[in-house]
Design a protein around this motif. Structure first.
Motif, PDB file in Angstrom:
ATOM      1  N   GLU A  71       0.822  -1.226   0.000  1.00  0.00           N
ATOM      2  CA  GLU A  71       0.000   0.000   0.000  1.00  0.00           C
ATOM      3  C   GLU A  71       0.847   1.263   0.000  1.00  0.00           C
ATOM      4  O   GLU A  71       0.584   2.214  -0.732  1.00  0.00           O
ATOM      5  CB  GLU A  71      -0.861   0.035   1.264  1.00  0.00           C
ATOM      6  N   ASN A  72       1.899   1.266   0.839  1.00  0.00           N
ATOM      7  CA  ASN A  72       2.744   2.461   0.906  1.00  0.00           C
ATOM      8  C   ASN A  72       3.448   2.707  -0.412  1.00  0.00           C
ATOM      9  O   ASN A  72       3.596   3.846  -0.845  1.00  0.00           O
ATOM     10  CB  ASN A  72       3.761   2.326   2.037  1.00  0.00           C
ATOM     11  N   ASN A  73       3.872   1.625  -1.046  1.00  0.00           N
ATOM     12  CA  ASN A  73       4.515   1.790  -2.350  1.00  0.00           C
ATOM     13  C   ASN A  73       3.520   2.268  -3.398  1.00  0.00           C
ATOM     14  O   ASN A  73       3.813   3.154  -4.196  1.00  0.00           O
ATOM     15  CB  ASN A  73       5.184   0.478  -2.780  1.00  0.00           C
ATOM     16  N   GLU A  74       2.325   1.723  -3.343  1.00  0.00           N
ATOM     17  CA  GLU A  74       1.322   2.132  -4.322  1.00  0.00           C
ATOM     18  C   GLU A  74       0.951   3.602  -4.133  1.00  0.00           C
ATOM     19  O   GLU A  74       0.860   4.366  -5.098  1.00  0.00           O
ATOM     20  CB  GLU A  74       0.075   1.242  -4.227  1.00  0.00           C
ATOM     21  N   ASN A  75       0.770   4.004  -2.872  1.00  0.00           N
ATOM     22  CA  ASN A  75       0.434   5.415  -2.615  1.00  0.00           C
ATOM     23  C   ASN A  75       1.509   6.344  -3.159  1.00  0.00           C
ATOM     24  O   ASN A  75       1.222   7.362  -3.772  1.00  0.00           O
ATOM     25  CB  ASN A  75       0.282   5.669  -1.107  1.00  0.00           C
ATOM     26  N   PHE A  76       2.751   5.980  -2.912  1.00  0.00           N
ATOM     27  CA  PHE A  76       3.862   6.818  -3.375  1.00  0.00           C
ATOM     28  C   PHE A  76       3.853   6.907  -4.901  1.00  0.00           C
ATOM     29  O   PHE A  76       4.107   7.967  -5.482  1.00  0.00           O
ATOM     30  CB  PHE A  76       5.178   6.223  -2.860  1.00  0.00           C
ATOM     31  N   SER A  77       3.503   5.803  -5.540  1.00  0.00           N
ATOM     32  CA  SER A  77       3.529   5.789  -7.013  1.00  0.00           C
ATOM     33  C   SER A  77       2.489   6.743  -7.593  1.00  0.00           C
ATOM     34  O   SER A  77       2.643   7.237  -8.699  1.00  0.00           O
ATOM     35  CB  SER A  77       3.299   4.374  -7.541  1.00  0.00           C
ATOM     36  N   ARG A  78       1.416   7.010  -6.809  1.00  0.00           N
ATOM     37  CA  ARG A  78       0.347   7.870  -7.343  1.00  0.00           C
ATOM     38  C   ARG A  78       0.821   9.297  -7.590  1.00  0.00           C
ATOM     39  O   ARG A  78       0.312   9.989  -8.433  1.00  0.00           O
ATOM     40  CB  ARG A  78      -0.823   7.911  -6.355  1.00  0.00           C
ATOM     41  N   PHE A  79       1.781   9.754  -6.752  1.00  0.00           N
ATOM     42  CA  PHE A  79       2.241  11.146  -6.969  1.00  0.00           C
ATOM     43  C   PHE A  79       3.696  11.211  -7.417  1.00  0.00           C
ATOM     44  O   PHE A  79       4.351  12.231  -7.327  1.00  0.00           O
ATOM     45  CB  PHE A  79       2.011  12.015  -5.714  1.00  0.00           C
ATOM     46  N   THR A  80       4.222  10.088  -7.858  1.00  0.00           N
ATOM     47  CA  THR A  80       5.612  10.091  -8.323  1.00  0.00           C
ATOM     48  C   THR A  80       5.626   9.636  -9.778  1.00  0.00           C
ATOM     49  O   THR A  80       5.462   8.449 -10.071  1.00  0.00           O
ATOM     50  CB  THR A  80       6.451   9.114  -7.464  1.00  0.00           C
ATOM     51  N   HIS A  81       5.769  10.595 -10.656  1.00  0.00           N
ATOM     52  CA  HIS A  81       5.745  10.236 -12.074  1.00  0.00           C
ATOM     53  C   HIS A  81       7.128   9.805 -12.532  1.00  0.00           C
ATOM     54  O   HIS A  81       8.111  10.473 -12.218  1.00  0.00           O
ATOM     55  CB  HIS A  81       5.236  11.421 -12.896  1.00  0.00           C
ATOM     56  N   ILE A  82       7.154   8.725 -13.232  1.00  0.00           N
ATOM     57  CA  ILE A  82       8.447   8.210 -13.694  1.00  0.00           C
ATOM     58  C   ILE A  82       8.422   8.101 -15.214  1.00  0.00           C
ATOM     59  O   ILE A  82       7.667   7.315 -15.779  1.00  0.00           O
ATOM     60  CB  ILE A  82       8.752   6.835 -13.060  1.00  0.00           C
ATOM     61  N   ASP A  83       9.252   8.979 -15.838  1.00  0.00           N
ATOM     62  CA  ASP A  83       9.366   8.855 -17.297  1.00  0.00           C
ATOM     63  C   ASP A  83      10.850   8.876 -17.670  1.00  0.00           C
ATOM     64  O   ASP A  83      11.237   9.368 -18.710  1.00  0.00           O
ATOM     65  CB  ASP A  83       8.604   9.989 -17.992  1.00  0.00           C
ATOM     66  N   HIS A  84      11.651   8.346 -16.744  1.00  0.00           N
ATOM     67  CA  HIS A  84      13.104   8.392 -16.914  1.00  0.00           C
ATOM     68  C   HIS A  84      13.591   7.293 -17.859  1.00  0.00           C
ATOM     69  O   HIS A  84      12.850   6.369 -18.175  1.00  0.00           O
ATOM     70  CB  HIS A  84      13.780   8.246 -15.544  1.00  0.00           C
ATOM     71  N   ASP A  85      14.870   7.398 -18.223  1.00  0.00           N
ATOM     72  CA  ASP A  85      15.448   6.367 -19.093  1.00  0.00           C
ATOM     73  C   ASP A  85      15.853   5.119 -18.314  1.00  0.00           C
ATOM     74  O   ASP A  85      16.003   4.044 -18.886  1.00  0.00           O
ATOM     75  CB  ASP A  85      16.688   6.927 -19.814  1.00  0.00           C
ATOM     76  N   CYS A  86      16.076   5.303 -17.025  1.00  0.00           N
ATOM     77  CA  CYS A  86      16.453   4.153 -16.199  1.00  0.00           C
ATOM     78  C   CYS A  86      16.129   4.484 -14.739  1.00  0.00           C
ATOM     79  O   CYS A  86      16.310   5.624 -14.305  1.00  0.00           O
ATOM     80  CB  CYS A  86      17.948   3.863 -16.363  1.00  0.00           C
ATOM     81  N   VAL A  87      15.645   3.489 -13.996  1.00  0.00           N
ATOM     82  CA  VAL A  87      15.285   3.713 -12.585  1.00  0.00           C
ATOM     83  C   VAL A  87      16.156   2.809 -11.712  1.00  0.00           C
ATOM     84  O   VAL A  87      16.274   1.605 -11.984  1.00  0.00           O
ATOM     85  CB  VAL A  87      13.797   3.360 -12.341  1.00  0.00           C
ATOM     86  N   ILE A  88      16.754   3.403 -10.691  1.00  0.00           N
ATOM     87  CA  ILE A  88      17.601   2.612  -9.788  1.00  0.00           C
ATOM     88  C   ILE A  88      16.980   2.660  -8.392  1.00  0.00           C
ATOM     89  O   ILE A  88      16.887   3.731  -7.777  1.00  0.00           O
ATOM     90  CB  ILE A  88      19.049   3.164  -9.757  1.00  0.00           C
TER      91      ILE A  88
END
Ligand code: UDP
Length: 408
Positions: free
Chosen positions: A101-118
């Motif tokens: 749940e905490n990860n999902e909540n964070f994903s709602r306001f964290t947009h990721i359009d990067h070339d690579c995620v670490i």
């Protein structure tokens, strides 16, 4: 002032600086994201501070985001952290739910359009589940994975399998039962950060004075979060043995990480057990987060002790070696990658309290030995564990993974 790559010329030489610029060329303008769960306290935050700055400096657009979690979430992830190091865990539905749940909540306001995620460590590991996967994701695990609780590792694998690559701190942490590509990258320290740069005797004295550290006796110091794996109680037992032979003082310096809910409880327990020596000023506890103070303590101590029971890598060891201060440490996790026993420090079984005490006494009584260990320690770090080498490893990895992506 913001640090630039050229600032490191005097420490690592022009060849290294030039090769970093060369390796960065194919990554100009690429957009990379690091995600972890704390901005201070602990080795990961320490590394990201320098690494993210330098990646931007060489032309890679690199961001750093910190997972927001509720206190319950951090209690669960701390339990996961402990279980990855072998401590039993009751893996309930509720714990899994909080984690997700905490990860999902964070994903709602964290947009990721990067070339690579670490993604660093287990706290944000499930984030990958909440995004359409449009770029390579790397899981950078800083924990010793050689002896986890199987049930937990099996559960975490459901997320890890989605990753393109896993990066670990030691060859020994690689897992046969994980069919995802695994790489080893050693951590590092930044020789120009406030914690590691050269500082003047006046600055050292001012900080020691401010925190009530007197140099009338030799100092033994452990710099570590108040965490059971860092064994602060064991440090005190060793100190009591050393004091029977040499008059000295112990400093336990441990700030509280924002993602570590156990630290206050451990601190209180250790405080109570050492109350008598604390009141006499024989032991000093410091809980403030102060980089210059850590720098000063690692420089003025005659011996740095690191009595960990488990240790992903142990940046505190690297930091002390860099300052030319002898280190007596447990032969666990990443510490033996840094200390060659008898050459640039001493390694001991964490249960061997007498052995720890004997090595510390030997150093306290022999200035030449201390000097020799210290000099060798500094050169070992210069060669292997500075941020410039770490940056090169990341550039190689990104060049490979982003290039590879275009050729799938
Ligand atoms: N640290 C600090 N103040 C403290 C305790 C630790 O600044 O009171 C820093 C320490 O100097 C090092 C990092 O936190 O840079 C700890 O990293 P390490 O790899 O030793 O252990 P971790 O906390 O990540 O398990």
């Amino acid at each position: 002032m913001r640090r630039c790559l050229e600032d490191y010329r005097g420490i690592v030489g022009d060849e290294v600086i030039s090769s970093i610029y060369r390796k960065a060329r194919r990554l100009y303008g690429r957009h990379i994201l690091h995600i972890n769960s704390t901005y201070q306290g602990g080795g990961v935050a320490e590394i990201l501070n320098s690494l993210v700055t330098l990646m931007n400096d060489v032309g890679i657009e690199t961001g750093w985001r910190i997972l927001h979690g509720t206190p319950d979430f951090f209690t669960v992830t701390k339990k996961f952290h402990n279980a990855l190091q072998g401590e039993p865990l009751h893996l309930t539905k509720m714990k899994k739910q909080l984690y997700l749940e905490n990860n999902e909540n964070f994903s709602r306001f964290t947009h990721i359009d990067h070339d690579c995620v670490i993604v660093h460590d287990p706290q944000p590991l499930p984030l990958i589940k909440f995004y359409p996967k449009g770029q390579p994701w790397i899981w950078r695990c800083h924990i010793d994975l050689s002896n986890p609780i199987d049930e937990l590792f099996d559960y975490l694998k459901t997320f890890i399998l989605r990753y393109d690559l896993v990066v670990l701190s030691s060859e020994d942490y690689k897992r046969q039962d994980l069919p995802v590509e695994q790489r080893r990258i050693y951590p590092s320290i930044d020789p120009l950060s406030p914690k590691n740069k050269d500082i003047s005797p006046n600055l050292i004295s001012a900080h020691l004075k401010k925190f009530g550290v007197n140099l009338d006796k030799p100092l033994i110091t452990q710099v570590s979060r108040f965490d059971k794996w860092k064994d602060p109680e064991g440090v005190i037992k060793v100190f009591k043995r050393v004091r029977e032979k040499v008059d000295c003082r112990l400093v336990l310096c441990g700030s509280m990480a924002t993602d570590d809910p156990e630290s206050l409880r451990i601190y209180t327990k250790v405080y109570r057990s050492a109350k008598h020596l604390l009141e006499k000023g024989e032991i000093i506890f410091i809980t403030s987060e102060n980089q210059i103070l850590v720098n000063a303590l690692q420089r003025v101590s005659t011996v740095i002790i690191q009595k960990s029971l488990r240790e992903g890598f142990g940046l505190t060891v690297t930091e002390a070696l860099w300052k030319g201060t002898p280190v007596v440490a447990s032969n666990v996790g990443g510490i033996p990658l840094q200390i060659v026993d008898g050459e640039n420090g001493f390694l001991l079984d964490p249960q061997d309290l007498d052995g720890f005490a004997a090595r510390i006494v030997a150093i306290l009584q022999d200035i030449d030995l201390a000097k020799e260990l210290g000099q060798k320690g500094r050169e070992w770090v210069r060669k292997n564990f500075l941020i410039t080498r770490h940056l090169i490893d990341y550039l190689d990895l990104l060049n490979e993974i982003l290039w590879r992506r275009n050729h799938y």
